[in-house]
Motif scaffolding. Structure first.
Motif, PDB file in Angstrom:
ATOM      1  N   PRO A 394      43.140  52.620  45.700  1.00 22.95           N
ATOM      2  CA  PRO A 394      42.237  52.668  44.959  1.00 22.95           C
ATOM      3  C   PRO A 394      41.132  51.497  45.394  1.00 22.95           C
ATOM      4  N   ILE A 395      41.676  50.356  45.967  1.00 22.64           N
ATOM      5  CA  ILE A 395      40.784  49.129  46.482  1.00 22.64           C
ATOM      6  C   ILE A 395      40.268  49.965  47.802  1.00 22.64           C
ATOM      7  N   LEU A 397      39.434  53.113  48.309  1.00 22.22           N
ATOM      8  CA  LEU A 397      38.321  53.942  47.660  1.00 22.22           C
ATOM      9  C   LEU A 397      37.060  53.030  47.299  1.00 22.22           C
ATOM     10  N   VAL A 398      37.334  52.195  46.671  1.00 24.35           N
ATOM     11  CA  VAL A 398      35.912  51.096  46.037  1.00 24.35           C
ATOM     12  C   VAL A 398      35.399  50.726  47.286  1.00 24.35           C
ATOM     13  N   VAL A 399      36.153  50.124  48.068  1.00 20.58           N
ATOM     14  CA  VAL A 399      35.466  49.477  49.300  1.00 20.58           C
ATOM     15  C   VAL A 399      34.550  50.548  49.982  1.00 20.58           C
ATOM     16  N   ALA A 401      33.342  53.261  48.808  1.00 22.73           N
ATOM     17  CA  ALA A 401      32.222  53.799  47.973  1.00 22.73           C
ATOM     18  C   ALA A 401      30.860  52.726  48.081  1.00 22.73           C
ATOM     19  N   ILE A 402      31.479  51.237  48.035  1.00 20.90           N
ATOM     20  CA  ILE A 402      30.455  50.455  48.396  1.00 20.90           C
ATOM     21  C   ILE A 402      29.817  50.525  49.589  1.00 20.90           C
TER      22      ILE A 402
ATOM     23  N   TYR C 101      34.722  58.995  39.363  1.00 22.06           N
ATOM     24  CA  TYR C 101      34.218  57.897  39.585  1.00 22.06           C
ATOM     25  C   TYR C 101      32.780  57.855  40.340  1.00 22.06           C
ATOM     26  N   ILE C 110      28.682  50.241  39.240  1.00 20.73           N
ATOM     27  CA  ILE C 110      29.738  50.059  40.140  1.00 20.73           C
ATOM     28  C   ILE C 110      30.955  49.462  39.715  1.00 20.73           C
ATOM     29  N   LEU C 117      38.577  52.872  37.842  1.00 24.29           N
ATOM     30  CA  LEU C 117      39.354  53.797  38.955  1.00 24.29           C
ATOM     31  C   LEU C 117      40.816  53.142  39.562  1.00 24.29           C
ATOM     32  N   PHE C 121      44.704  54.465  38.613  1.00 24.39           N
ATOM     33  CA  PHE C 121      45.699  54.555  39.803  1.00 24.39           C
ATOM     34  C   PHE C 121      46.767  53.633  39.593  1.00 24.39           C
ATOM     35  N   MET C 140      39.037  42.715  41.238  1.00 26.21           N
ATOM     36  CA  MET C 140      38.350  43.323  42.251  1.00 26.21           C
ATOM     37  C   MET C 140      37.045  43.348  42.196  1.00 26.21           C
TER      38      MET C 140
END
Lengths: 500, 335, 167
Positions: A394-395, A397-399, A401-402, C101, C110, C117, C121, C140
């Motif tokens: 998920p990290i 995925l977030v990175v 997305a950013i 998401y 965000i 998200l 997970f 995070m």
């Protein structure tokens, strides 16, 4: 020689404690920027530019160029570890770098990538030091027809050698060209293939496609195979650097060739991304292990990284001596020079000797510092692979997305990224190659633009592509590269017949 | 003027203690201010935005930080549509170039400048007719003769973008002199200047800042400036020549004037107080030495306008662009 | 649909998926051709017009998709699975939350959506305790905020919570 004494003076400027400090800060920031996909060197430099206004210009340019070196180094990290190219020019590094990480050889791949980057940059700096004025003159030879021929050559040297079915390769490549065509057509100023959707005005950015196809696609494949990044059992030891170094000199020919390709592409200026693809393609053809490229061969990391860094470094030369940026990052640096009251152009080398030689000296020192910084981080980076998948996924995925968002500050791009991710998963499962698609997205619109600019100048005659020795020979080499598999087969057939 | 500014600044200072005050006397940004650049990094508008960012940061002209955001897609259409879609948002400014008019006309995107709030004109960018210094023609007259002597459509004019300011000027020159160029569009002004140095095109209409380095190096020659009067910057730039020694095109028999807007707009439906804050901010920016240096380096025309005067100027320019583009056949067909 | 002869569970057949992909690329090719027609596909005096290259690119995609579909019919064993439903379920377990998401992101901002998200997970796939989950999922976005907005001055999408906090 006057140059040498100027350079020595430059070194004197660079190794002042303040400048060294600025250099380390720049490298670390640059690595960070390179690691985060989407946040490219151009962004990084642009964002930090205002902060440097209060510094003396030489320190400021040292800081900014070190951010640039750092970003060049950093791009390889996520490519190797997670199959996510942090920067466009590290796409080709994923082809063999990520398989190496999957086999538990992440440390080796990272060391090879960083060292190759260093070698490429060093080679380019030496070229800049010795033949700067000559090189500037050479760059002036490049009009639209010459540029097209370089793109053509980059493309031809890369395609036509995959093991995927040829018609699937064709579909993938053509889809890349089609995606590259979306948005504004530079030559006519018309919008095309946007179908009235304002989201498509900006076209499909290469980075969004790459983050999705490679990064998200990889996560989906991992999920299908059951929740783990393969090869994380890699023993992490500090000796991996030395062990890899012992092995590297064997590939001196690949390195040298990649240096030359990189410098050529940086000066023309076609940029680091095509250089990395071209170098990978040529290494694959010429290496005895060429057929095993893509399965985790160290040469497949050395070739693109060396060329990308050589191109990225030599791209600064046309910027300084002609004021034409060889990359988006160089474009922002150019803006910085103007703000500090330095006019890039032929006279910069004459009027601002301290600045120019300070910069060149900082290229030497900056790359040494950069190499030391990133190599000490190798075990740390390799350790990231030990984080459990359900936390790191998920990290990532977030990175991603950013990263996708920051390319154009558009939330639509984040949606696109996921769509590309699913497409990447299906393509991989159905054996469609992704590399030709990515290359087509990178080169497609630039090549088309150069082609049409050439024809505007020639009144529509295709003869312009063979109108002088330079463009004619590049085009011919391109054609030979394109038809090489065919030539090889005919040659092989003739030899077989002669033997019997 | 000074007293007005002092009052505004004083009020702003008083208010920052209680940012939620209901008073309308002065407003100030409560979060980072974005400058939307409808062009790519490294171009003229982008540079100006980043200089302003640097000046505001360095001279601490504002409490909040300034952020520069490039939205170049669709010849800047992306940036304009983004502004249009943020009504009432006082933390977004757009710096504009001529694509404010040309992009909607050439591409048909649903946008018009009067959907935004005009803020201020900071400067006007000049255009100069450049040729390679190796070429024999030294005056506009000799140049036009050379164009006429070349086979039709063989004399190459390089410029930035298609159906934008450079091509509009090119078409106007064609009309004024009765000649025909082969117009070749490139992505950036710096590249255009280098193509001229490399003799890949025969002339360009680069902005001063894009070509000045090559002029100083003796590679390019300015023939005339597309302004109504000669430039004011008298310092020597190349040899004995300075910007002020370039004649106007009109005086050389080429009847064409063109200046490009470097101005700011805000989102629709912002309040007068918010506009006043930024007008005041830009006035302070214009006083700084960094800004003055940028102006003289780029030989900018330093006209400053705000409010109704500015809006009127923009409206006139829009009409003119529409006429010029219609004449050239650059208007997008209605779909 | 015939029973799988490979016995590795059930799932969509590879051949069908291949044909589906070929059909999708064919549609893409046709769309590209249609779009090119709008801007002119001829080769004018001064060179090709805006739609010239995309049109033939679209045509090639269309033609090659046909070949790919035919090859899929001929060469892929009818029983071969693309992936088992179980595998596809685990793929969907990433795609679905990520889809939610990316759609939530422009509205909720965000930071909140990222925290959600990561939490989903970690709890759903990783079965972590809530303490650990909370630490990572809140940590995070914090790191992100400071890195991007404060340090690099890059504005990221914000939602009601950020507005409330006045960030």
């Amino acid at each position: 020689m006057e140059e040498i004494s100027n350079l020595m003076h430059g070194f004197g400027v660079v190794i002042q404690p303040f400048n060294l400090l600025v250099m380390v800060i720049g490298i670390v920031l640059g690595v960070l920027i390179g690691v985060l996909p989407g946040l490219g060197g151009a962004n990084g430099v642009a964002i930090l530019l205002p902060l440097t206004f209060s510094m003396p210009p030489t320190s400021a340019i040292i800081m900014l160029s070190c951010i640039y070196w750092g970003a060049l180094f950093g791009g390889a990290i996520t490519s190797i570890l997670f199959n996510i190219p942090g920067e466009p020019w590290s796409v080709a590094t994923t082809f063999d770098g990520h398989p190496m990480a999957q086999q538990g050889r992440a440390g080796e791949a990272l060391t090879a990538a960083f060292t190759s980057s260093f070698v490429g940059a060093l080679f380019a700096v030496i070229v800049i030091t010795l033949v700067a004025p000559l090189v500037a003159k050479f760059a002036l030879q490049f009009g639209p027809a010459e540029k097209f021929s370089v793109f053509f050559l980059a493309f031809c040297s890369f395609v036509g050698m995959g093991k995927e079915p040829p018609f699937k390769t064709l579909v993938a490549m053509m889809m890349g060209f089609a995606l590259a065509a979306v948005g504004l057509d530079t030559v006519t100023g018309q919008l095309r293939l946007t179908f009235g959707f304002t989201e498509l005005l900006g076209g499909f950015d290469f980075l969004i496609a790459v983050i999705g196809l490679f990064g998200i696609g990889e996560i989906l494949l991992t999920m299908e195979e059951g929740l783990s990044f393969k090869g994380r059992a890699a023993g992490i030891n500090g000796k991996v650097v030395l062990q890899t170094w012992m092995e590297l000199p064997r590939y001196w020919a690949t390195s040298l060739r990649s240096c030359l390709i990189g410098c050529w592409m940086g000066i023309t200026p076609a940029g680091a991304t095509p250089a990395s693809f071209m170098s990978y393609g040529i290494a694959k053809r010429l290496s005895p292990k060429g057929r095993k490229f893509g399965t985790g061969k160290i040469e497949g990391v050395i070739a693109p990284e060396t060329a990308a860094h050589a191109a990225g470094t030599s791209a600064l030369l046309p910027m300084l001596s002609l004021g034409v940026p060889g990359s988006p990052t160089a474009a922002v640096l150019l803006g910085g020079l103007l703000i500090w009251g330095l006019q890039p152009g032929p006279l910069l080398f004459v009027e601002q000797t301290e600045f120019v030689w300070g910069l060149i000296a900082s290229m030497y020192v900056g790359n040494v510092v950069g190499l030391i910084v990133v190599l000490t981080m190798v075990p740390f980076f390799a350790a990231i692979l030990r984080i459990p998948f359900s936390i790191i996924a998920p990290i990532i995925l977030v990175v991603c997305a950013i990263g996708a968002y920051t390319v154009h500050n558009s939330a639509f791009d984040v949606v696109l990224m996921l769509v590309f991710g699913v497409i990447g998963y299906v393509m991989k499962k159905c054996n469609y190659p992704m590399a030709p698609m990515v290359l087509a997205i990178v080169l497609g619109d630039k090549a088309e633009e150069a082609f049409r600019q050439s024809l505007l100048g020639s009144g529509g005659s295709l003869g312009i592509f063979w109108s002088n020795g330079l463009v004619g020979s590049i085009m011919t080499i391109g054609l030979v590269a394109l038809l090489w598999p065919l030539i090889e087969r005919i040659w092989g057939g003739m030899r077989a017949r002669a033997a019997s | 003027m000074m007293s007005m500014r002092t009052i505004l600044a004083g009020a702003a200072a008083a208010l920052c203690v209680a940012p939620l005050s209901t008073s309308h006397a002065a407003w100030e940004p409560s979060r980072p201010v974005e400058i939307i650049v409808p062009a790519g990094p490294g171009g003229g508008a982008d540079q100006m935005a980043r200089v302003i960012q640097g000046i505001v940061t360095q001279h601490k002209l504002m409490k909040q930080s300034v952020v520069v955001v490039n939205k170049a897609g669709g010849a800047g259409g992306e940036g304009f549509l983004d502004m249009k879609a943020s009504p009432g948002n006082p933390h977004k400014l757009a710096i504009t170039l001529s694509n404010l008019f040309t992009t909607p006309l050439a591409t048909g995107i649903p946008f018009n400048w009067n959907e935004l709030t005009p803020l201020a004109m900071l400067a006007l960018d000049e255009f100069v007719l450049w040729v390679n210094a190796e070429k024999p023609y030294k005056t506009v007259k000799e140049y036009i003769a050379a164009v006429k002597a070349a086979p039709a459509g063989q004399f190459k004019m390089g410029g930035t973008g298609s159906k934008q300011e450079d091509q509009i000027i090119t078409v106007a020159v064609e009309k004024a002199a009765g000649v025909k160029f082969a117009y070749i569009p490139y992505k950036g002004g710096g590249e255009v200047a280098v193509q001229l140095v490399g003799n890949h095109v025969d002339s360009t209409v680069n902005n001063p800042i894009e070509a000045v380095a090559h002029w100083r190096a003796g590679k390019l020659r300015p023939l005339c400036v597309f302004d109504g009067k000669q430039l004011v910057y008298g310092d020597k730039v190349a040899g004995d020549l300075g910007w002020s020694s370039i004649p106007t095109c009109k005086s050389q028999g080429l009847d064409m004037e063109y200046l490009m807007l470097r101005g700011f707009f805000m989102a629709p439906k912002v309040t007068a107080e918010q506009v006043a804050f930024y007008v005041d901010l830009f006035k302070k920016v214009r006083e700084t030495p960094e800004w003055k240096k940028l102006m003289s380096d780029g030989a900018f025309n330093q006209t400053f306008m705000v409010g109704a005067e500015y809006a009127k100027w923009v409206a006139t320019e829009e009409k003119r662009h529409e006429a010029l583009m219609k004449e050239a056949g650059f208007i997008a067909p209605k779909q | 649909m015939s029973e799988s002869s490979h016995g590795d569970g059930y799932g969509p057949r590879h051949r069908q998926v291949e044909i589906g992909v070929a059909a999708a690329t064919a549609v893409f090719g046709a769309v590209v051709m249609a779009g090119s027609l709008q801007v002119g596909i001829t080769w004018a005096v001064e060179g090709p017009r805006a739609g010239f290259f995309p049109f033939y690119v679209g045509l090639l995609i269309l033609a090659a998709s046909g070949v790919n579909a035919m090859r899929a019919m001929r060469t892929i064993a009818p029983g071969k699975l693309f992936a088992s439903w179980k595998q596809l379920r685990s793929v969907a377990s990433v795609v679905v939350p990520t889809a939610v998401y990316v759609l939530l992101l422009p509205h909720a901002g965000i930071y909140l959506s990222s925290a959600l998200l990561i939490a989903v997970f970690m709890i759903w796939l990783g079965r972590y305790a809530w303490r650990m989950t909370l630490a990572v999922s809140v940590g995070m976005p914090f790191v992100t905020y400071f890195l991007f907005e404060r340090w690099f001055l890059i504005p990221l999408p914000k939602g009601p919570i950020e507005n409330m906090l006045g960030l």
